[in-house]
Design a protein around this motif. Structure first.
Motif, mmCIF file in Angstrom:
data_model
loop_
_atom_site.group_PDB
_atom_site.id
_atom_site.type_symbol
_atom_site.label_atom_id
_atom_site.label_comp_id
_atom_site.label_asym_id
_atom_site.label_seq_id
_atom_site.Cartn_x
_atom_site.Cartn_y
_atom_site.Cartn_z
ATOM 1 N N GLU A 32 -8.737 -0.326 -1.057
ATOM 2 C CA GLU A 32 -9.130 -1.435 -0.201
ATOM 3 C C GLU A 32 -8.973 -2.771 -0.922
ATOM 4 O OE1 GLU A 32 -12.977 -2.859 2.486
ATOM 5 O OE2 GLU A 32 -12.919 -0.860 1.584
ATOM 6 N N THR A 33 -9.293 -2.791 -2.228
ATOM 7 C CA THR A 33 -9.150 -4.014 -3.013
ATOM 8 C C THR A 33 -7.678 -4.387 -3.169
ATOM 9 O OG1 THR A 33 -11.154 -3.476 -4.256
ATOM 10 C CG2 THR A 33 -9.688 -5.121 -5.220
ATOM 11 N N LEU A 34 -6.837 -3.386 -3.450
ATOM 12 C CA LEU A 34 -5.406 -3.626 -3.607
ATOM 13 C C LEU A 34 -4.818 -4.177 -2.312
ATOM 14 C CD1 LEU A 34 -2.918 -3.316 -5.456
ATOM 15 C CD2 LEU A 34 -2.605 -1.040 -4.481
ATOM 16 N N LEU A 35 -5.206 -3.606 -1.177
ATOM 17 C CA LEU A 35 -4.670 -4.049 0.098
ATOM 18 C C LEU A 35 -5.197 -5.427 0.480
ATOM 19 C CD1 LEU A 35 -4.710 -0.718 2.135
ATOM 20 C CD2 LEU A 35 -2.749 -1.880 1.127
ATOM 21 N N SER A 36 -6.436 -5.733 0.110
ATOM 22 C CA SER A 36 -6.961 -7.066 0.413
ATOM 23 C C SER A 36 -6.187 -8.126 -0.348
ATOM 24 C CB SER A 36 -8.452 -7.147 0.085
ATOM 25 O OG SER A 36 -8.678 -7.107 -1.311
ATOM 26 N N ARG A 37 -5.734 -7.785 -1.558
ATOM 27 C CA ARG A 37 -4.888 -8.718 -2.317
ATOM 28 C C ARG A 37 -3.504 -8.818 -1.683
ATOM 29 N NH1 ARG A 37 -2.145 -11.915 -3.438
ATOM 30 N NH2 ARG A 37 -1.429 -12.764 -5.439
ATOM 31 N N ALA A 38 -2.975 -7.703 -1.218
ATOM 32 C CA ALA A 38 -1.657 -7.713 -0.591
ATOM 33 C C ALA A 38 -1.643 -8.583 0.657
ATOM 34 C CB ALA A 38 -1.228 -6.289 -0.248
ATOM 35 N N PHE A 39 -2.751 -8.620 1.385
ATOM 36 C CA PHE A 39 -2.851 -9.411 2.607
ATOM 37 C C PHE A 39 -3.878 -10.529 2.422
ATOM 38 C CE2 PHE A 39 -1.579 -5.083 3.745
ATOM 39 C CZ PHE A 39 -0.374 -5.335 4.367
ATOM 40 N N SER A 40 -3.777 -11.220 1.299
ATOM 41 C CA SER A 40 -4.799 -12.192 0.926
ATOM 42 C C SER A 40 -4.811 -13.432 1.807
ATOM 43 C CB SER A 40 -4.615 -12.608 -0.535
ATOM 44 O OG SER A 40 -3.312 -13.136 -0.742
ATOM 45 N N ASP A 41 -3.711 -13.706 2.524
ATOM 46 C CA ASP A 41 -3.686 -14.878 3.396
ATOM 47 C C ASP A 41 -4.172 -14.575 4.810
ATOM 48 O OD1 ASP A 41 -2.824 -16.723 1.536
ATOM 49 O OD2 ASP A 41 -0.713 -16.267 1.866
#
Length: 427
Positions: free
Chosen positions: A26-35
């Motif tokens: 979840e943390t990795l994906l939140s960074r991937a879609f940080s905008d």
């Protein structure tokens, strides 16, 4: 959105785990879609297709809201090939599906998705489903008073990026869900890619030779593979060429009333091409509002995720793609048909109703604000993107190379930076 190399999310997490550090997916994906507008949670492969995939196949990447399941099923049944779809389901803040009552709209939407996926074996064979969960719903849906969660659910570019990121083939077609696939462009592109990889033309079948010649031999195929060519499938409101050429025309190109959106396809040239010629022609008159439906490598630039609601989102995807050095080529033997649906009219009427509600409550006209915001954002985005790519090419020493030609020509049209472009080019 950053590119996560060729490793899968699981492999990245495994590598980090091997170092003794645990990073949640979840943390990795939140960074991937940080905008994205947060809180937004992306759940990849909620459903994962079981069919065999070839890397040189073409995956349709699309996005779906829960009121478009019927038309999505039509797309699946027509295409019968790989599809990667992001499905948005509003989920109240600090809630889980299990905590909601059975008749809650979010639970109903998820149940409807399960029923849709089970409604045809084509789903389990071809369709990967990724969920986008956020609390952003229609402010009118909670009753007469707008929900405190507000509007902002339509994060189209976030959903487009998710669908492409998790597509499992090397080539993708960014397509709106309400288009009918009318010709076998998937087969033509796939066969051409395979023919180009198989060796000299004399070893190919007659059909493969025609297709290979139609897409300008190894030149365009090579560009498609490296991410510097996009194949345009022309879009129409309805079918049959003779109806388009009637006087007055019975049908028209898609969004004919908004010429900048599709005119760069050059429909008059398209109409002049002999059927079955396998001709591909290059888009010569690009404009920054151009929004074609294109087949590309997965390696092209990502869509800017700052846009929310209608306006500018898809154009931004294509504009940055163009600045990055991608050329557009039109497939003259192929086309798509847009299907008008009641929900489109309702969505726009809903925005008008929403404006009246906000006005009656003495608050801002939010839908109008969103459109104005996106217009301003797109204008700033074009300028910002031009400066970013020009600076990149300048630092690389490639500003005068072919790949930078699109940026050189397009960016000098922007008043605020035309002088800067001239200085860089002449330096």
């Amino acid at each position: 959105m950053p590119f996560l190399s060729t490793r899968t999310t699981g492999q990245i997490l495994g590598l980090l785990g091997a170092t003794g550090y645990e990073l949640k997916e979840e943390t990795l994906l939140s960074r991937a879609f940080s905008d994205a507008i947060h809180p937004t949670r992306i759940i990849p492969f909620y459903f994962k297709a079981t069919g065999t995939l070839q890397s040189d196949d073409v995956t349709i990447t699309t996005l779906v809201t829960n009121n478009r399941f019927r038309v999505f099923k039509q797309l699946v049944e027509r295409y019968r090939g790989p599809i990667s779809v992001t499905i948005h389901i509003p989920l109240p803040l600090h809630s889980s599906f299990a905590s909601l009552k059975p008749d809650h709209p979010s639970r109903v939407a998820l149940n409807n998705l399960h029923a849709l996926y089970a409604s045809s074996p084509l789903f389990s064979e071809h369709v990967d489903v990724h969920l986008a969960l956020s609390p952003f719903t229609n402010p009118l849906s909670a009753g007469k008073v707008p929900s405190p969660e507000g509007e902002g659910g339509r994060q189209f570019n976030v959903w487009r990026n998710a669908a492409r990121l998790f597509a499992r083939t090397d080539f993708v077609m960014m397509l709106d869900v309400d288009f009918a696939v009318c010709t076998d462009w998937r087969g033509a592109v796939r066969d051409t890619l395979r023919a180009a990889a198989s060796g000299p033309n004399r070893h190919l079948s007659r059909t493969a030779r025609l297709q290979l010649g139609g897409i300008n031999s190894a030149d365009i195929v090579g560009k498609l593979r490296e991410g510097t060519a996009a194949l345009v499938v022309p879009a129409f409101e309805y079918a049959l060429l003779r109806l388009a050429k009637a006087s007055p025309p019975v049908i028209a190109s898609f969004h004919a009333s908004w010429a900048p959106g599709h005119n760069s396809t050059d429909y008059e040239k398209y109409y002049s091409m002999p059927p079955g010629s396998h001709t591909v022609y290059r888009v010569e008159q690009y404009q920054s509002a151009y929004e074609p439906y294109v087949i590309t490598s997965k390696r092209v630039s990502w869509c800017d995720e700052r846009f929310a609601g209608y306006g500018g989102n898809k154009a931004a995807c294509l504009f940055e793609m163009y600045l990055s050095g991608v050329s557009f080529y039109v497939l003259s033997d192929h086309f798509l048909i847009h299907q008008s649906h009641k929900y489109e009219e309702e969505a726009r009427r809903e925005e008008v109703d929403l404006s009246h509600r906000y006005f009656a409550l003495g608050t801002a006209d939010l839908p109008s604000f969103q459109r104005k915001s996106n217009r301003k954002l797109y204008a700033d985005f074009k300028e910002e993107s031009c400066l970013r790519y020009l600076y990149r090419y300048y630092r690389e020493g490639t500003l005068h190379a072919e790949r930078a030609a699109n940026a050189r020509e397009e960016c000098k049209k922007i008043k605020n930076i035309a002088k800067t472009v001239s200085q860089l080019v002449n330096d």
